[in-house]
Design a protein around this motif. Structure first.
Motif, short mmCIF file in Angstrom:
data_model
loop_
_atom_site.label_atom_id
_atom_site.label_comp_id
_atom_site.label_asym_id
_atom_site.label_seq_id
_atom_site.Cartn_x
_atom_site.Cartn_y
_atom_site.Cartn_z
N PHE A 28 0.84 -1.21 0.00
CA PHE A 28 0.00 0.00 0.00
C PHE A 28 0.87 1.25 0.00
O PHE A 28 0.60 2.22 -0.74
N ASP A 29 1.90 1.26 0.83
CA ASP A 29 2.81 2.41 0.86
C ASP A 29 3.46 2.63 -0.51
O ASP A 29 3.69 3.77 -0.91
N LYS A 30 3.73 1.53 -1.21
CA LYS A 30 4.39 1.62 -2.51
C LYS A 30 3.43 2.13 -3.59
O LYS A 30 3.73 3.08 -4.32
N PHE A 31 2.26 1.52 -3.70
CA PHE A 31 1.38 1.78 -4.84
C PHE A 31 0.44 2.96 -4.62
O PHE A 31 -0.11 3.48 -5.59
N SER A 32 0.22 3.38 -3.39
CA SER A 32 -0.68 4.50 -3.16
C SER A 32 -0.11 5.81 -3.70
O SER A 32 -0.84 6.78 -3.86
#
Length: 611
Positions: A28-32
């Protein structure tokens, strides 16, 4: 007009080659950063919950998913480049082979990104993968799936035969396994290259040619030798006509060139094809052997180190005719198990019945029918699933839950009959779901299931309880109850479990006076509870009976913690709980003590979080 629902499939990405420690929060941290993420799911093993190395990331908008695919593909996460492609839920499209090309003879240094960069010039790539071994090293081949067949054909035309990192690569259409096997079977019927072995070290190239040339025109022949020129005993002969090759195999296979050593002549095969054929033959032989020994071959383990084949045979020979016996060895020492094969299933069954558990040497034997490794693993897995299913059913039927971090049991009262119902408002603090309503009024023995409170800050200690039903009956029977006559004389008398009345009275009044009836605990809306009623109930129901009477009393004092406190108090011996039900002051004191323990524990948790 209201906009239609977002097209979720078009906004869904497959993320592969993930490190096993990567979880949903990291993704989530990567793709958000690419846009609003709707959901993320890391696919995991059902049993171990270990990551399978891939995940699905669903965006709210397709444009955000496309941005992530374009900018984040092959980015490093935990030391590994992640591989992103559009999620294709329809397996038939993935397996159709349309637009899919196969590349081999790749340099070991070419990875997913390098191959993607090479082939992206010919069209839109749906997926790109270099095959890797267990150490993540390239196997020298890979696959590229284009969006269109036209792009795939163009890549074959331009890249096939090119040098990539100094190696000439092969690029061709991907052929599904079933079609490859079918093509291989057709080629097996029409072959020109013959493999020859077991002809001895004296046969030369010229002798090999003379041996085969009578069957047809030979295009090449070779006897394989080592570095010193010594024959290795095998070679190859290539014919121009497949019929000549087939005739040579038919007539020369099994012919003795060296006495006592029949020659082998057959179709030359690639290493992978030969390995598959040998594996298939081995599996077939294993199946035949197991079917032959089904029900007669015994597996014996936990053998003493002194047990050998002869001793094992001697111990089992009284049950019937033994066809074979073997203690498995490693470096000359027993591995602790072996096999005994009988002539009939009846003899084997009798041996299992008589010998399983018998002491041989210094150890008890384990004897059972031998199984294949796969069957044994499947059987053990089935047993494990059944056991876990029984545990879950049992836990649900007990009607007991535990709060994480609280250190104690949480009492959930069952729904009593209408005449005993004490209102849904009193059930609110427990948030009991409908599934609890169907459970029988049984709470597991707190001695066996509820945890201790040693991890809490405080001095709350349950009183040791009777270890079994008999001891509990004795404990309740010995609890003094003050009767009317006894009270007049100032003497307390023990309780009789059998009659529910005082066993005897030692007082100075007239002995002809009848004993007073047993004192009972009265809770509004519930039937009176006496010591004899409690002692006559099954052990598991005793705590439930006490809990159902304690809960409404504690709820009046502390509604929010009633379930938690009730669970803690049920750790106490039943006789003391009955005393607390009779004496409100004793109950109030114990409740306040439990509150103090819970508050101290909560304060300690908050202090730990701050640190």
């Amino acid at each position: 007009m209201n906009p239609g629902p977002p097209n979720y499939p078009m906004a869904s990405l497959y993320v592969g080659d993930l490190h096993y420690d990567i979880n949903e929060a990291m993704l989530f941290d990567k793709f958000s950063t690419a846009g609003p993420v709707l959901s993320i799911r890391v696919c995991r093993d059902v049993t171990s919950r270990r990551s399978l190395g891939y995940a699905y990331v669903n965006f709210q908008q397709p444009a955000d998913a496309e941005r992530a695919l374009d900018t984040m593909n092959f980015d490093m996460m935990k030391g590994r480049p992640i591989r992103i492609m559009w999620s294709q839920r329809d397996p038939s499209l993935r397996r159709s082979g349309v637009g899919n090309v196969f590349i081999k003879n790749l340099d070991k240094n070419i990875d997913n990104k390098a191959m993607y960069d090479t082939f992206s010039a010919f069209g839109n790539i749906l997926s790109c993968k270099v095959a890797q071994d267990e150490t993540s090293a390239s196997k020298g081949y890979g696959f590229v799936h284009f969006e269109t067949e036209e792009a795939a054909n163009k890549s074959i035309e331009k890249v096939n035969g090119m040098l990539l990192n100094g190696k000439k690569v092969y690029v061709g259409k991907f052929i599904p396994r079933k079609e490859r096997e079918k093509e291989l079977g057709e080629r097996a019927k029409l072959f020109t290259n013959v493999y020859v072995k077991n002809f001895g070290e004296d046969v030369t190239d010229e002798m090999l040619r003379e041996m085969f040339e009578k069957y047809g025109r030979i295009t090449s022949h070779k006897v394989m030798s080592n570095g010193t020129g010594t024959s290795l005993g095998f070679g190859f002969v290539a014919f121009e006509d497949p019929d000549a090759a087939g005739q040579a195999v038919l007539e020369l296979n099994g012919k003795e060139i060296v006495e006592g050593k029949p020659m082998y002549v057959g179709r030359a095969q690639k290493k992978t094809e030969r390995q598959k054929e040998l594996t298939r033959k081995f599996e077939q032989l294993k199946i035949e052997r197991l079917s032959r020994y089904q029900g007669v071959n015994l597996y014996v383990k936990n053998l003493d180190d002194t047990i050998d084949d002869e001793r094992l045979r001697k111990e089992f020979m009284s049950f019937g005719t033994i066809t074979s016996v073997k203690v498995m060895l490693e470096d000359g020492r027993s591995k602790g198990f072996g096999f005994v094969c009988f002539n009939s299933p009846e003899e084997a069954t009798k041996a299992v019945t008589e010998m399983n558990g018998r002491i041989m040497g210094s150890k008890p034997l384990y004897v059972a029918l031998a199984q294949r490794k796969e069957e044994r693993k499947a059987h053990l897995a089935s047993q494990y699933i059944q056991r876990m299913s029984n545990v879950r059913v049992q836990q649900m039927s007990m009607g007991q839950i535990y709060q994480a971090g609280g250190g104690g049991g949480y009492f959930v009262p069952t729904i009593p009959p209408a005449q005993r119902f004490y209102g849904p408002a009193q059930m609110t603090p427990m948030r009991a779901s409908p599934r609890w309503q169907a459970q029988p009024p049984v709470r597991p023995n707190a001695q066996a299931t509820a945890p201790a409170y040693s991890n809490m800050q405080g001095t709350f200690r349950p009183t040791p309880r009777a270890p079994n039903q008999a001891a509990l009956r004795n404990s309740l029977a010995a609890r003094p109850i003050t009767g009317q006559q006894g009270a007049a004389a100032g003497v307390r008398a023990p309780m009789s479990v059998a009659t529910g009345r005082p066993a005897s009275y030692k007082y100075t009044a007239n002995m002809r006076n009848p004993p007073a009836p047993q004192q009972a605990v009265h809770i509004q809306g519930q039937e009176p509870l006496t010591a004899s009623m409690l002692a006559s109930a099954p052990l598991q129901e005793q705590k439930q009976m006490l809990g159902e009477r304690l809960f409404p009393l504690i709820q009046r004092m502390h509604a929010e913690l009633a379930g938690k406190i009730t669970g803690m108090l049920l750790e106490i011996d039943n006789s003391e709980l009955l005393h607390m039900l009779e004496h409100g002051e004793s109950l109030k004191a114990k409740v306040e003590e439990a509150i103090a323990v819970l508050q101290a524990h909560q304060a300690k948790q908050q202090a730990t979080k701050k640190e």
